[in-house]
Design a protein around this motif. Structure first.
Motif, PDB file in Angstrom:
ATOM      1  N   ILE A 176       0.848  -1.206   0.000  1.00  0.00           N
ATOM      2  CA  ILE A 176       0.000   0.000   0.000  1.00  0.00           C
ATOM      3  C   ILE A 176       0.876   1.247   0.000  1.00  0.00           C
ATOM      4  N   GLY A 177       1.928   1.226   0.797  1.00  0.00           N
ATOM      5  CA  GLY A 177       2.846   2.363   0.838  1.00  0.00           C
ATOM      6  C   GLY A 177       3.493   2.630  -0.513  1.00  0.00           C
ATOM      7  N   SER A 178       3.894   1.572  -1.206  1.00  0.00           N
ATOM      8  CA  SER A 178       4.519   1.739  -2.529  1.00  0.00           C
ATOM      9  C   SER A 178       3.531   2.290  -3.548  1.00  0.00           C
ATOM     10  N   VAL A 179       2.291   1.801  -3.504  1.00  0.00           N
ATOM     11  CA  VAL A 179       1.265   2.296  -4.429  1.00  0.00           C
ATOM     12  C   VAL A 179       1.018   3.783  -4.172  1.00  0.00           C
ATOM     13  N   ALA A 180       0.940   4.162  -2.905  1.00  0.00           N
ATOM     14  CA  ALA A 180       0.722   5.568  -2.566  1.00  0.00           C
ATOM     15  C   ALA A 180       1.879   6.439  -3.049  1.00  0.00           C
ATOM     16  N   ALA A 181       3.107   5.947  -2.860  1.00  0.00           N
ATOM     17  CA  ALA A 181       4.278   6.716  -3.294  1.00  0.00           C
ATOM     18  C   ALA A 181       4.274   6.926  -4.799  1.00  0.00           C
ATOM     19  N   ALA A 182       3.809   5.927  -5.554  1.00  0.00           N
ATOM     20  CA  ALA A 182       3.775   6.043  -7.014  1.00  0.00           C
ATOM     21  C   ALA A 182       2.639   6.950  -7.471  1.00  0.00           C
ATOM     22  N   ALA A 183       1.472   6.803  -6.837  1.00  0.00           N
ATOM     23  CA  ALA A 183       0.286   7.535  -7.282  1.00  0.00           C
ATOM     24  C   ALA A 183       0.311   9.008  -6.890  1.00  0.00           C
ATOM     25  N   GLU A 184       0.994   9.326  -5.808  1.00  0.00           N
ATOM     26  CA  GLU A 184       1.066  10.694  -5.298  1.00  0.00           C
ATOM     27  C   GLU A 184      -0.339  11.281  -5.106  1.00  0.00           C
ATOM     28  N   LYS A 185      -0.610  12.441  -5.682  1.00  0.00           N
ATOM     29  CA  LYS A 185      -1.892  13.120  -5.439  1.00  0.00           C
ATOM     30  C   LYS A 185      -3.096  12.269  -5.839  1.00  0.00           C
ATOM     31  N   ALA A 186      -2.907  11.394  -6.821  1.00  0.00           N
ATOM     32  CA  ALA A 186      -4.012  10.539  -7.264  1.00  0.00           C
ATOM     33  C   ALA A 186      -4.448   9.564  -6.175  1.00  0.00           C
ATOM     34  N   PHE A 187      -3.647   9.420  -5.137  1.00  0.00           N
ATOM     35  CA  PHE A 187      -4.004   8.525  -4.030  1.00  0.00           C
ATOM     36  C   PHE A 187      -5.006   9.186  -3.075  1.00  0.00           C
ATOM     37  N   THR A 188      -5.243  10.463  -3.237  1.00  0.00           N
ATOM     38  CA  THR A 188      -6.068  11.226  -2.294  1.00  0.00           C
ATOM     39  C   THR A 188      -7.430  10.584  -2.009  1.00  0.00           C
ATOM     40  N   PRO A 189      -8.158  10.086  -3.000  1.00  0.00           N
ATOM     41  CA  PRO A 189      -9.479   9.499  -2.688  1.00  0.00           C
ATOM     42  C   PRO A 189      -9.416   8.291  -1.748  1.00  0.00           C
ATOM     43  N   TYR A 190      -8.252   7.661  -1.686  1.00  0.00           N
ATOM     44  CA  TYR A 190      -8.118   6.447  -0.856  1.00  0.00           C
ATOM     45  C   TYR A 190      -7.444   6.734   0.485  1.00  0.00           C
ATOM     46  N   ALA A 191      -6.914   7.933   0.634  1.00  0.00           N
ATOM     47  CA  ALA A 191      -6.081   8.243   1.798  1.00  0.00           C
ATOM     48  C   ALA A 191      -6.855   8.119   3.104  1.00  0.00           C
ATOM     49  N   GLU A 192      -8.074   8.659   3.142  1.00  0.00           N
ATOM     50  CA  GLU A 192      -8.836   8.662   4.395  1.00  0.00           C
ATOM     51  C   GLU A 192      -9.094   7.246   4.888  1.00  0.00           C
ATOM     52  N   LYS A 193      -9.521   6.377   3.958  1.00  0.00           N
ATOM     53  CA  LYS A 193      -9.802   4.979   4.310  1.00  0.00           C
ATOM     54  C   LYS A 193      -8.545   4.280   4.828  1.00  0.00           C
ATOM     55  N   VAL A 194      -7.444   4.458   4.102  1.00  0.00           N
ATOM     56  CA  VAL A 194      -6.198   3.790   4.482  1.00  0.00           C
ATOM     57  C   VAL A 194      -5.691   4.316   5.829  1.00  0.00           C
ATOM     58  N   LEU A 195      -5.705   5.622   6.001  1.00  0.00           N
ATOM     59  CA  LEU A 195      -5.215   6.197   7.259  1.00  0.00           C
ATOM     60  C   LEU A 195      -6.061   5.747   8.440  1.00  0.00           C
ATOM     61  N   GLU A 196      -7.368   5.623   8.227  1.00  0.00           N
ATOM     62  CA  GLU A 196      -8.240   5.154   9.307  1.00  0.00           C
ATOM     63  C   GLU A 196      -7.867   3.728   9.705  1.00  0.00           C
ATOM     64  N   MET A 197      -7.554   2.898   8.710  1.00  0.00           N
ATOM     65  CA  MET A 197      -7.140   1.521   9.005  1.00  0.00           C
ATOM     66  C   MET A 197      -5.810   1.504   9.737  1.00  0.00           C
ATOM     67  N   MET A 198      -4.888   2.380   9.334  1.00  0.00           N
ATOM     68  CA  MET A 198      -3.579   2.431   9.998  1.00  0.00           C
ATOM     69  C   MET A 198      -3.714   2.849  11.454  1.00  0.00           C
ATOM     70  N   LYS A 199      -4.685   3.708  11.724  1.00  0.00           N
ATOM     71  CA  LYS A 199      -4.894   4.175  13.098  1.00  0.00           C
ATOM     72  C   LYS A 199      -5.163   2.988  14.023  1.00  0.00           C
ATOM     73  N   GLY A 200      -5.894   1.997  13.499  1.00  0.00           N
ATOM     74  CA  GLY A 200      -6.174   0.809  14.300  1.00  0.00           C
ATOM     75  C   GLY A 200      -4.917   0.018  14.627  1.00  0.00           C
ATOM     76  N   PHE A 201      -3.991  -0.033  13.696  1.00  0.00           N
ATOM     77  CA  PHE A 201      -2.734  -0.751  13.951  1.00  0.00           C
ATOM     78  C   PHE A 201      -1.817   0.028  14.895  1.00  0.00           C
ATOM     79  N   MET A 202      -1.910   1.346  14.858  1.00  0.00           N
ATOM     80  CA  MET A 202      -0.974   2.173  15.628  1.00  0.00           C
ATOM     81  C   MET A 202      -1.297   2.253  17.114  1.00  0.00           C
ATOM     82  N   VAL A 203      -2.334   1.541  17.550  1.00  0.00           N
ATOM     83  CA  VAL A 203      -2.625   1.479  18.995  1.00  0.00           C
ATOM     84  C   VAL A 203      -2.355   0.086  19.561  1.00  0.00           C
ATOM     85  N   LEU A 204      -1.881  -0.834  18.721  1.00  0.00           N
ATOM     86  CA  LEU A 204      -1.583  -2.189  19.191  1.00  0.00           C
ATOM     87  C   LEU A 204      -0.383  -2.161  20.126  1.00  0.00           C
ATOM     88  N   THR A 205      -0.431  -2.978  21.185  1.00  0.00           N
ATOM     89  CA  THR A 205       0.655  -2.973  22.181  1.00  0.00           C
ATOM     90  C   THR A 205       1.227  -4.356  22.471  1.00  0.00           C
TER      91      THR A 205
END
Length: 1053
Positions: free
Chosen positions: A491-520
């Motif tokens: 996902i990170g590589s696709v975002a890096a390639a797409a740049e601004k075109a990734f914007t429509p997907y950013a909110e969904k992806v970031l929301e999913m990442m938020k769930g991983f970033m609280v794991l302990t």
């Protein structure tokens, strides 16, 4: 003391732990008294049991260093004689060995002081004794003494050689042969060229003469099942390879043959086979030219490639498996011998790919994957054929083959850029299919391949963006944890390639990442680390305006992760902060008080270095307790150093973060500069190149931050000078002394940037030292350029893209700030630079030289005229090169030489025009070459119009316009035409309709600068004012949009 000590020695050897501890305490107390030495000597010679005698010797070894200076002469004499007697008369091998170790410790002090002149003659005598025990112990002592007085033996090596050789061939005793083997290994490090050349040459020959006997012993031992002894031989070969002295010679052939025999023998234990394979790997890494000279590359690959088909036993360590080790050897060979490795591996892959055995098909695609890094330039020409094999293997019915194909595809995507990207239409659908594979292993490798492939696709990814993201998001929601991690990487590589075109997907992806970033939980922290990385990449892709408002909770979660004590998470978090600093710029200042201490903490971490101490007596014989007192003078031998790489990666990421923080917050970073500089200075000399590399990069950013501080106080300018001084001194030292090419290359690039940014006044005090360092690199005399040599040039040179491209960029940087004054320095650098254009250097070296000469001529100006006669033959030849890059650089160079070379270049105009004419023909398929040829013509016309047959040249010149790719030539090309028009040159006037057509295309082009368009407008305005009626039909014939754009620029004032 003697009587009580004897009882304590016996008590120490009892099985009762309490009794042992009591004895140990009392022994330790008694051992502080020098009188313990004669008491121990007494028991060494008189104790009835071997264990007591051995323990007495072990204690002597531990305490003799501190007590030796205090002993009277008669006690020293008694001790020496007792040890000699023990070595020659004691029937116990462990006792003799322990006594030999004591002799070694005493000799360290007694031999240099002249207190034991009879020792070496005694050992020589013993080594030739008819008694097996005497010969063996003498050889053991020779080995042991090298650890304490090794240098003393240098003058005796010639006398030792026939003794060691005879003992290596001792048919009556395997123990003597083994002891001789160990002795030979001990002496290798003392062969050096510090003495006279005759002695050095003799010593080198001596060690080469040992090799046949070492091989004979090894073969005998392997036949007898004594693999531990053969292991010693491989350790010796390892030492021979790593020795700075040329000890291998022609023996490399027999060493390789033996190593290959052992590698391929499946009846042997995997450990000894691994050692044999490692010898091949070391040779490929450190002595590649030997393998070429002795034509060993193909024989090695004929063994290593089939080893890829071997299946490891279930009870074997997978890291030692023959197939994995063989892959590492092939990888090393590809990196160091690319052009020699490609053909044999391709042949193996082509044959094995159709094999009925799936292990062979797996080996075929694995071999292609492992050579892709080293053979990248050569493999690009065979990419289509190789891709066909790999993509076909992705459909294989066997999981192991599909997994290997996914790995190979990832390697191709990583190392065969940008050529691999042109095959995306075939590759991406195959990877997407592989993501549906029933095997998690295949899926995981396919995510890796997808990540590597997509990262550099740029806008080519856009047609696939929606299905890719949908697939990856679904997989992320339903996959097990290990697949989620690789999926996030994709996902990170696709975002890096797409740049601004990734914007429509950013909110969904970031929301999913938020769930991983609280794991302990410990098992989830790797996924949390990857999610943290993805947030930084997505934020970089879509830009500050989209993410600045939503970043704070992610930053807070990232900071909280430091409380979880997980190195990989800290590493990725430092990378995340680096990205955020780049996104937010000076707005990142608010986070500095929170994140800088975390970065400093990681930089100051203990890297986990672990030292393995050789203390054989105390460990192997169970006498460890008696050595627990702190004897500072007892110097055990350091055998190995290891480092926890996780912490190393964390420190590297933190070091990089320091640079990013400084670069993007500039003067706001001032409170942290002093501590940052201390860390970077320390890391610039770190033992591992990864950390040195990041320190070298970050030092330049620190300098940028310091120079951004407003000079409101008098001490600011002084501080800026001090930091510049520190940074440049580190870079100069790195350029000549660092042994890693990538680190040195980065230092060169940083110097070039600093020179251009700071200007000549700032760098003037360093210019001579910088020039000297550059000269050393051009002469290939720096530490990182030192390679082994067998005294012969094999005529096989590869372009050193990493280093020499960076070195060559220094010359134009110096010329840019020094102008014509650079000539004094260039005079010294010119000949070493030109050597790279001579045979047997490859075409890439030649074009590097030509490009450097062009830029120097451009910046230095008229002094280039002194070099025209030496440069022009090369440039004219390169204009006809089969490589487009070479032709392009040559065209640019010839234009700059004509522009600045004055009368010296005039005599070559005819040859130049004839060579350039070919670049305007239909046979020239490269637009950039034609653009640069047009630039060269323009420069020639501007400086010597009377020397050009304009009636012949101008029609061809204008027909090649407008420029299509290299718009850096626009100013020269269009200014030339405008100048001819403004002067109403008779040769340009008949071509005005064609010129206007070209101009109209230029003024509507988004690739051209406003300055170029304005100049064109002035020329067109001049034409209209002078030839109004004649211009009207020409302008009317243009498309309306073109005509309007041209009119708009023509009307500007």
């Amino acid at each position: 003391m003697a009587q009580s000590l004897e009882l304590l020695l016996i008590q120490f050897l009892m099985p009762d732990n309490d009794a042992r501890r009591q004895a140990e305490e009392q022994i330790r107390r008694l051992a502080r008294d020098p009188q313990v030495v004669p008491a121990l000597v007494h028991h060494l010679r008189t104790a009835k049991t071997p264990n007591v005698r051995q323990l007495a010797a072990v204690l002597l070894r531990k305490k003799i260093t501190s007590h030796w200076p205090k002993l009277p002469l008669d006690s020293k004499a008694s001790l020496k004689q007792a040890l000699i007697d023990s070595i020659t008369l004691d029937h116990s091998h462990p006792v003799r060995r322990a006594s030999a170790n004591v002799v070694s410790i005493i000799a360290k002090y007694a031999i240099p002081a002249g207190e034991w002149p009879e020792l070496l003659p005694f050992l020589f005598q013993c080594s030739q004794s008819p008694q097996e025990d005497h010969r063996e112990v003498a050889l053991i002592l020779f080995s042991s003494l090298t650890e304490t007085i090794g240098a003393t033996f240098q003058s005796h090596l010639n006398n030792l050689q026939p003794i060691l050789l005879k003992c290596l061939q001792d048919e009556s005793s395997s123990r003597v042969r083994i002891a001789a083997l160990k002795a030979v290994g001990s002496f290798i490090e003392y062969v050096n060229d510090g003495g006279d050349i005759v002695s050095f040459t003799r010593q080198v020959k001596m060690f080469r003469d040992f090799v046949p006997s070492i091989l004979n012993i090894s073969r005998q031992c392997l036949a007898n099942g004594e693999e531990d002894v053969a292991s010693i031989a491989f350790e010796i070969f390892d030492e021979l390879i790593e020795s700075p002295a040329p000890l291998l010679g022609d023996s490399v052939r027999s060493i390789v043959q033996f190593s290959l025999e052992v590698s391929a023998n499946q009846d042997l234990e995997i450990n000894i086979r691994q050692q044999a394979i490692q010898i091949i790997s070391w040779l490929a890494k450190f002595k590649a030219s030997f393998l070429k000279k002795h034509k060993l590359v193909v024989p090695i690959l004929q063994v290593m490639c089939p080893l890829l088909t071997e299946t490891a036993n279930e009870d074997e360590d997978s890291d030692l498996a023959a197939d994995r080790s063989a892959a590492e050897v092939i990888d090393t060979m590809a990196i160091n011998l690319p052009r020699h490795v490609l053909a044999p591996v391709l042949e193996f892959a082509s044959v094995s790919f159709n094999h009925i055995n799936p292990k062979y098909r797996e080996a075929a695609v694995t071999s292609l994957g492992v050579i892709s890094e080293g053979c990248c330039e050569h493999l690009k020409d065979k990419l289509e054929d190789c891709l066909k094999i790999v993509l076909e293997a992705l459909k294989d019915q066997e999981q192991m083959v599909r997994g290997a194909a996914s790995f190979a595809l990832g390697q191709f995507a990583e190392h065969l850029q940008p050529e691999i990207l042109s095959h995306y239409a075939n590759v991406l659908p195959c990877i997407l299919n592989a993501l549906e594979d029933p095997s998690d292993e295949v899926k995981e490798k396919s995510y890796y391949a997808l990540a590597a492939f997509c990262e550099d696709m740029g806008e080519d990814i856009l047609p696939y963006l929606d299905p890719l993201i949908c697939k990856l998001v679904m997989s992320l929601q339903s996959s097990p944890r290990n697949l989620q991690e690789t999926c996030m990487s994709a996902i990170g590589s696709v975002a890096a390639a797409a740049e601004k075109a990734f914007t429509p997907y950013a909110e969904k992806v970031l929301e999913m990442m938020k769930g991983f970033m609280v794991l302990t939980s410990d098992e989830d922290l790797c996924a949390r680390a990857r999610a943290t990385e993805v947030v930084g990449i997505v934020a970089m892709a879509v830009g500050r305006a989209r993410v600045e408002a939503i970043l704070p909770p992610f930053i807070e979660a990232a900071i909280s992760g430091f409380g979880l004590d997980y190195s990989e998470l800290r590493e990725y978090t430092h990378g995340f902060f680096s990205n955020v600093a780049e996104i937010l710029g000076d707005s990142f200042t608010q986070y500095l008080p929170h994140v800088v201490p975390l970065v400093f903490s990681s930089c100051n971490l203990d890297d986990g270095s672990a030292v393995d101490i050789d203390d054989a007596d105390s460990v192997d014989n169970g006498f460890g307790g008696v050595s627990s007192d702190d004897d500072a003078n007892d110097e055990p031998r350091v055998r190995n150093i290891s480092v926890r790489t996780g912490v190393l990666d964390e420190k590297a990421a933190a070091t990089q973060a320091i640079g990013f923080f400084a670069l993007h917050t500039k003067s706001a970073y001032a409170p942290y500069l002093e501590e940052s500089l201390k860390i970077l200075i320390r890391h610039s000399g770190y033992f591992h190149e990864d950390l040195r590399l990041q320190a070298v990069i970050s030092l330049k950013h620190i300098l940028t931050a310091v120079r951004a501080i407003p000079p409101t106080h008098a001490d600011v300018q002084e501080k800026q000078k001090d930091v510049l001084d520190t940074v440049l001194n580190i870079y100069i030292k790195t350029m000549t002394e660092d042994d890693d090419k990538e680190v040195v290359a980065q230092a060169c690039m940083s110097v070039a940037d600093i020179v251009k940014n700071c200007g000549f006044a700032a760098i003037e005090p360093y210019i001579l030292r910088l020039a000297e360092a550059t000269l050393i690199l051009l002469r290939q005399e720096s530490s990182c350029q030192q390679v082994e040599s067998d005294g012969e040039d094999d005529g096989d040179i590869d372009h050193d893209e990493v280093l020499m491209d960076a070195v060559s960029d220094l010359l134009p940087a110096f010329a840019k700030v020094m102008g014509s004054y650079f000539d004094l320095i260039f005079a010294k650098l010119f000949d070493p630079l030109m050597k790279f254009a001579k045979s047997p250097h490859p075409p890439q070296d030649k074009t590097m030289v030509v490009a450097t000469l062009a830029e120097v001529a451009q910046e230095m100006g008229s002094p280039i005229s002194a070099y025209v006669d030496k440069i022009m033959p090369l440039v004219l030849k390169e204009l006809a090169s089969s490589d487009a890059t070479n032709r392009r650089n040559a065209a640019f160079c010839v234009g700059e030489i004509c522009k600045n070379g004055g009368a010296a270049a005039l005599k070559y105009y005819g040859d130049i025009l004839r060579s350039l004419h070919n670049l305007f023909s239909n046979s020239e398929s490269d637009d950039a070459v034609r653009d640069n040829a047009a630039g060269a013509i323009a420069r020639m016309i501007m400086v010597q119009p009377q020397s050009i047959p304009l009636n012949q040249v101008l029609p061809v010149f204008i027909k090649a316009l407008p420029l299509k790719e290299d718009h850096e030539e626009s100013m020269s090309v269009y200014s030339c035409i405008c100048s001819l028009l403004l002067s109403s040159h008779p040769q340009i006037l008949p071509l005005v309709p064609d010129v206007i057509h070209v101009f109209a295309q230029v003024v509507v082009s988004p690739d051209e600068s406003d300055e170029v368009k304005t100049n064109i407008g002035k020329a067109v305005s001049h034409l209209i004012s002078v030839y109004g009626q004649q211009m009207q039909p020409i302008l009317s014939a243009l498309p309306p949009a073109h005509a309007n754009a041209l009119a708009a620029f023509a009307s500007r004032r």
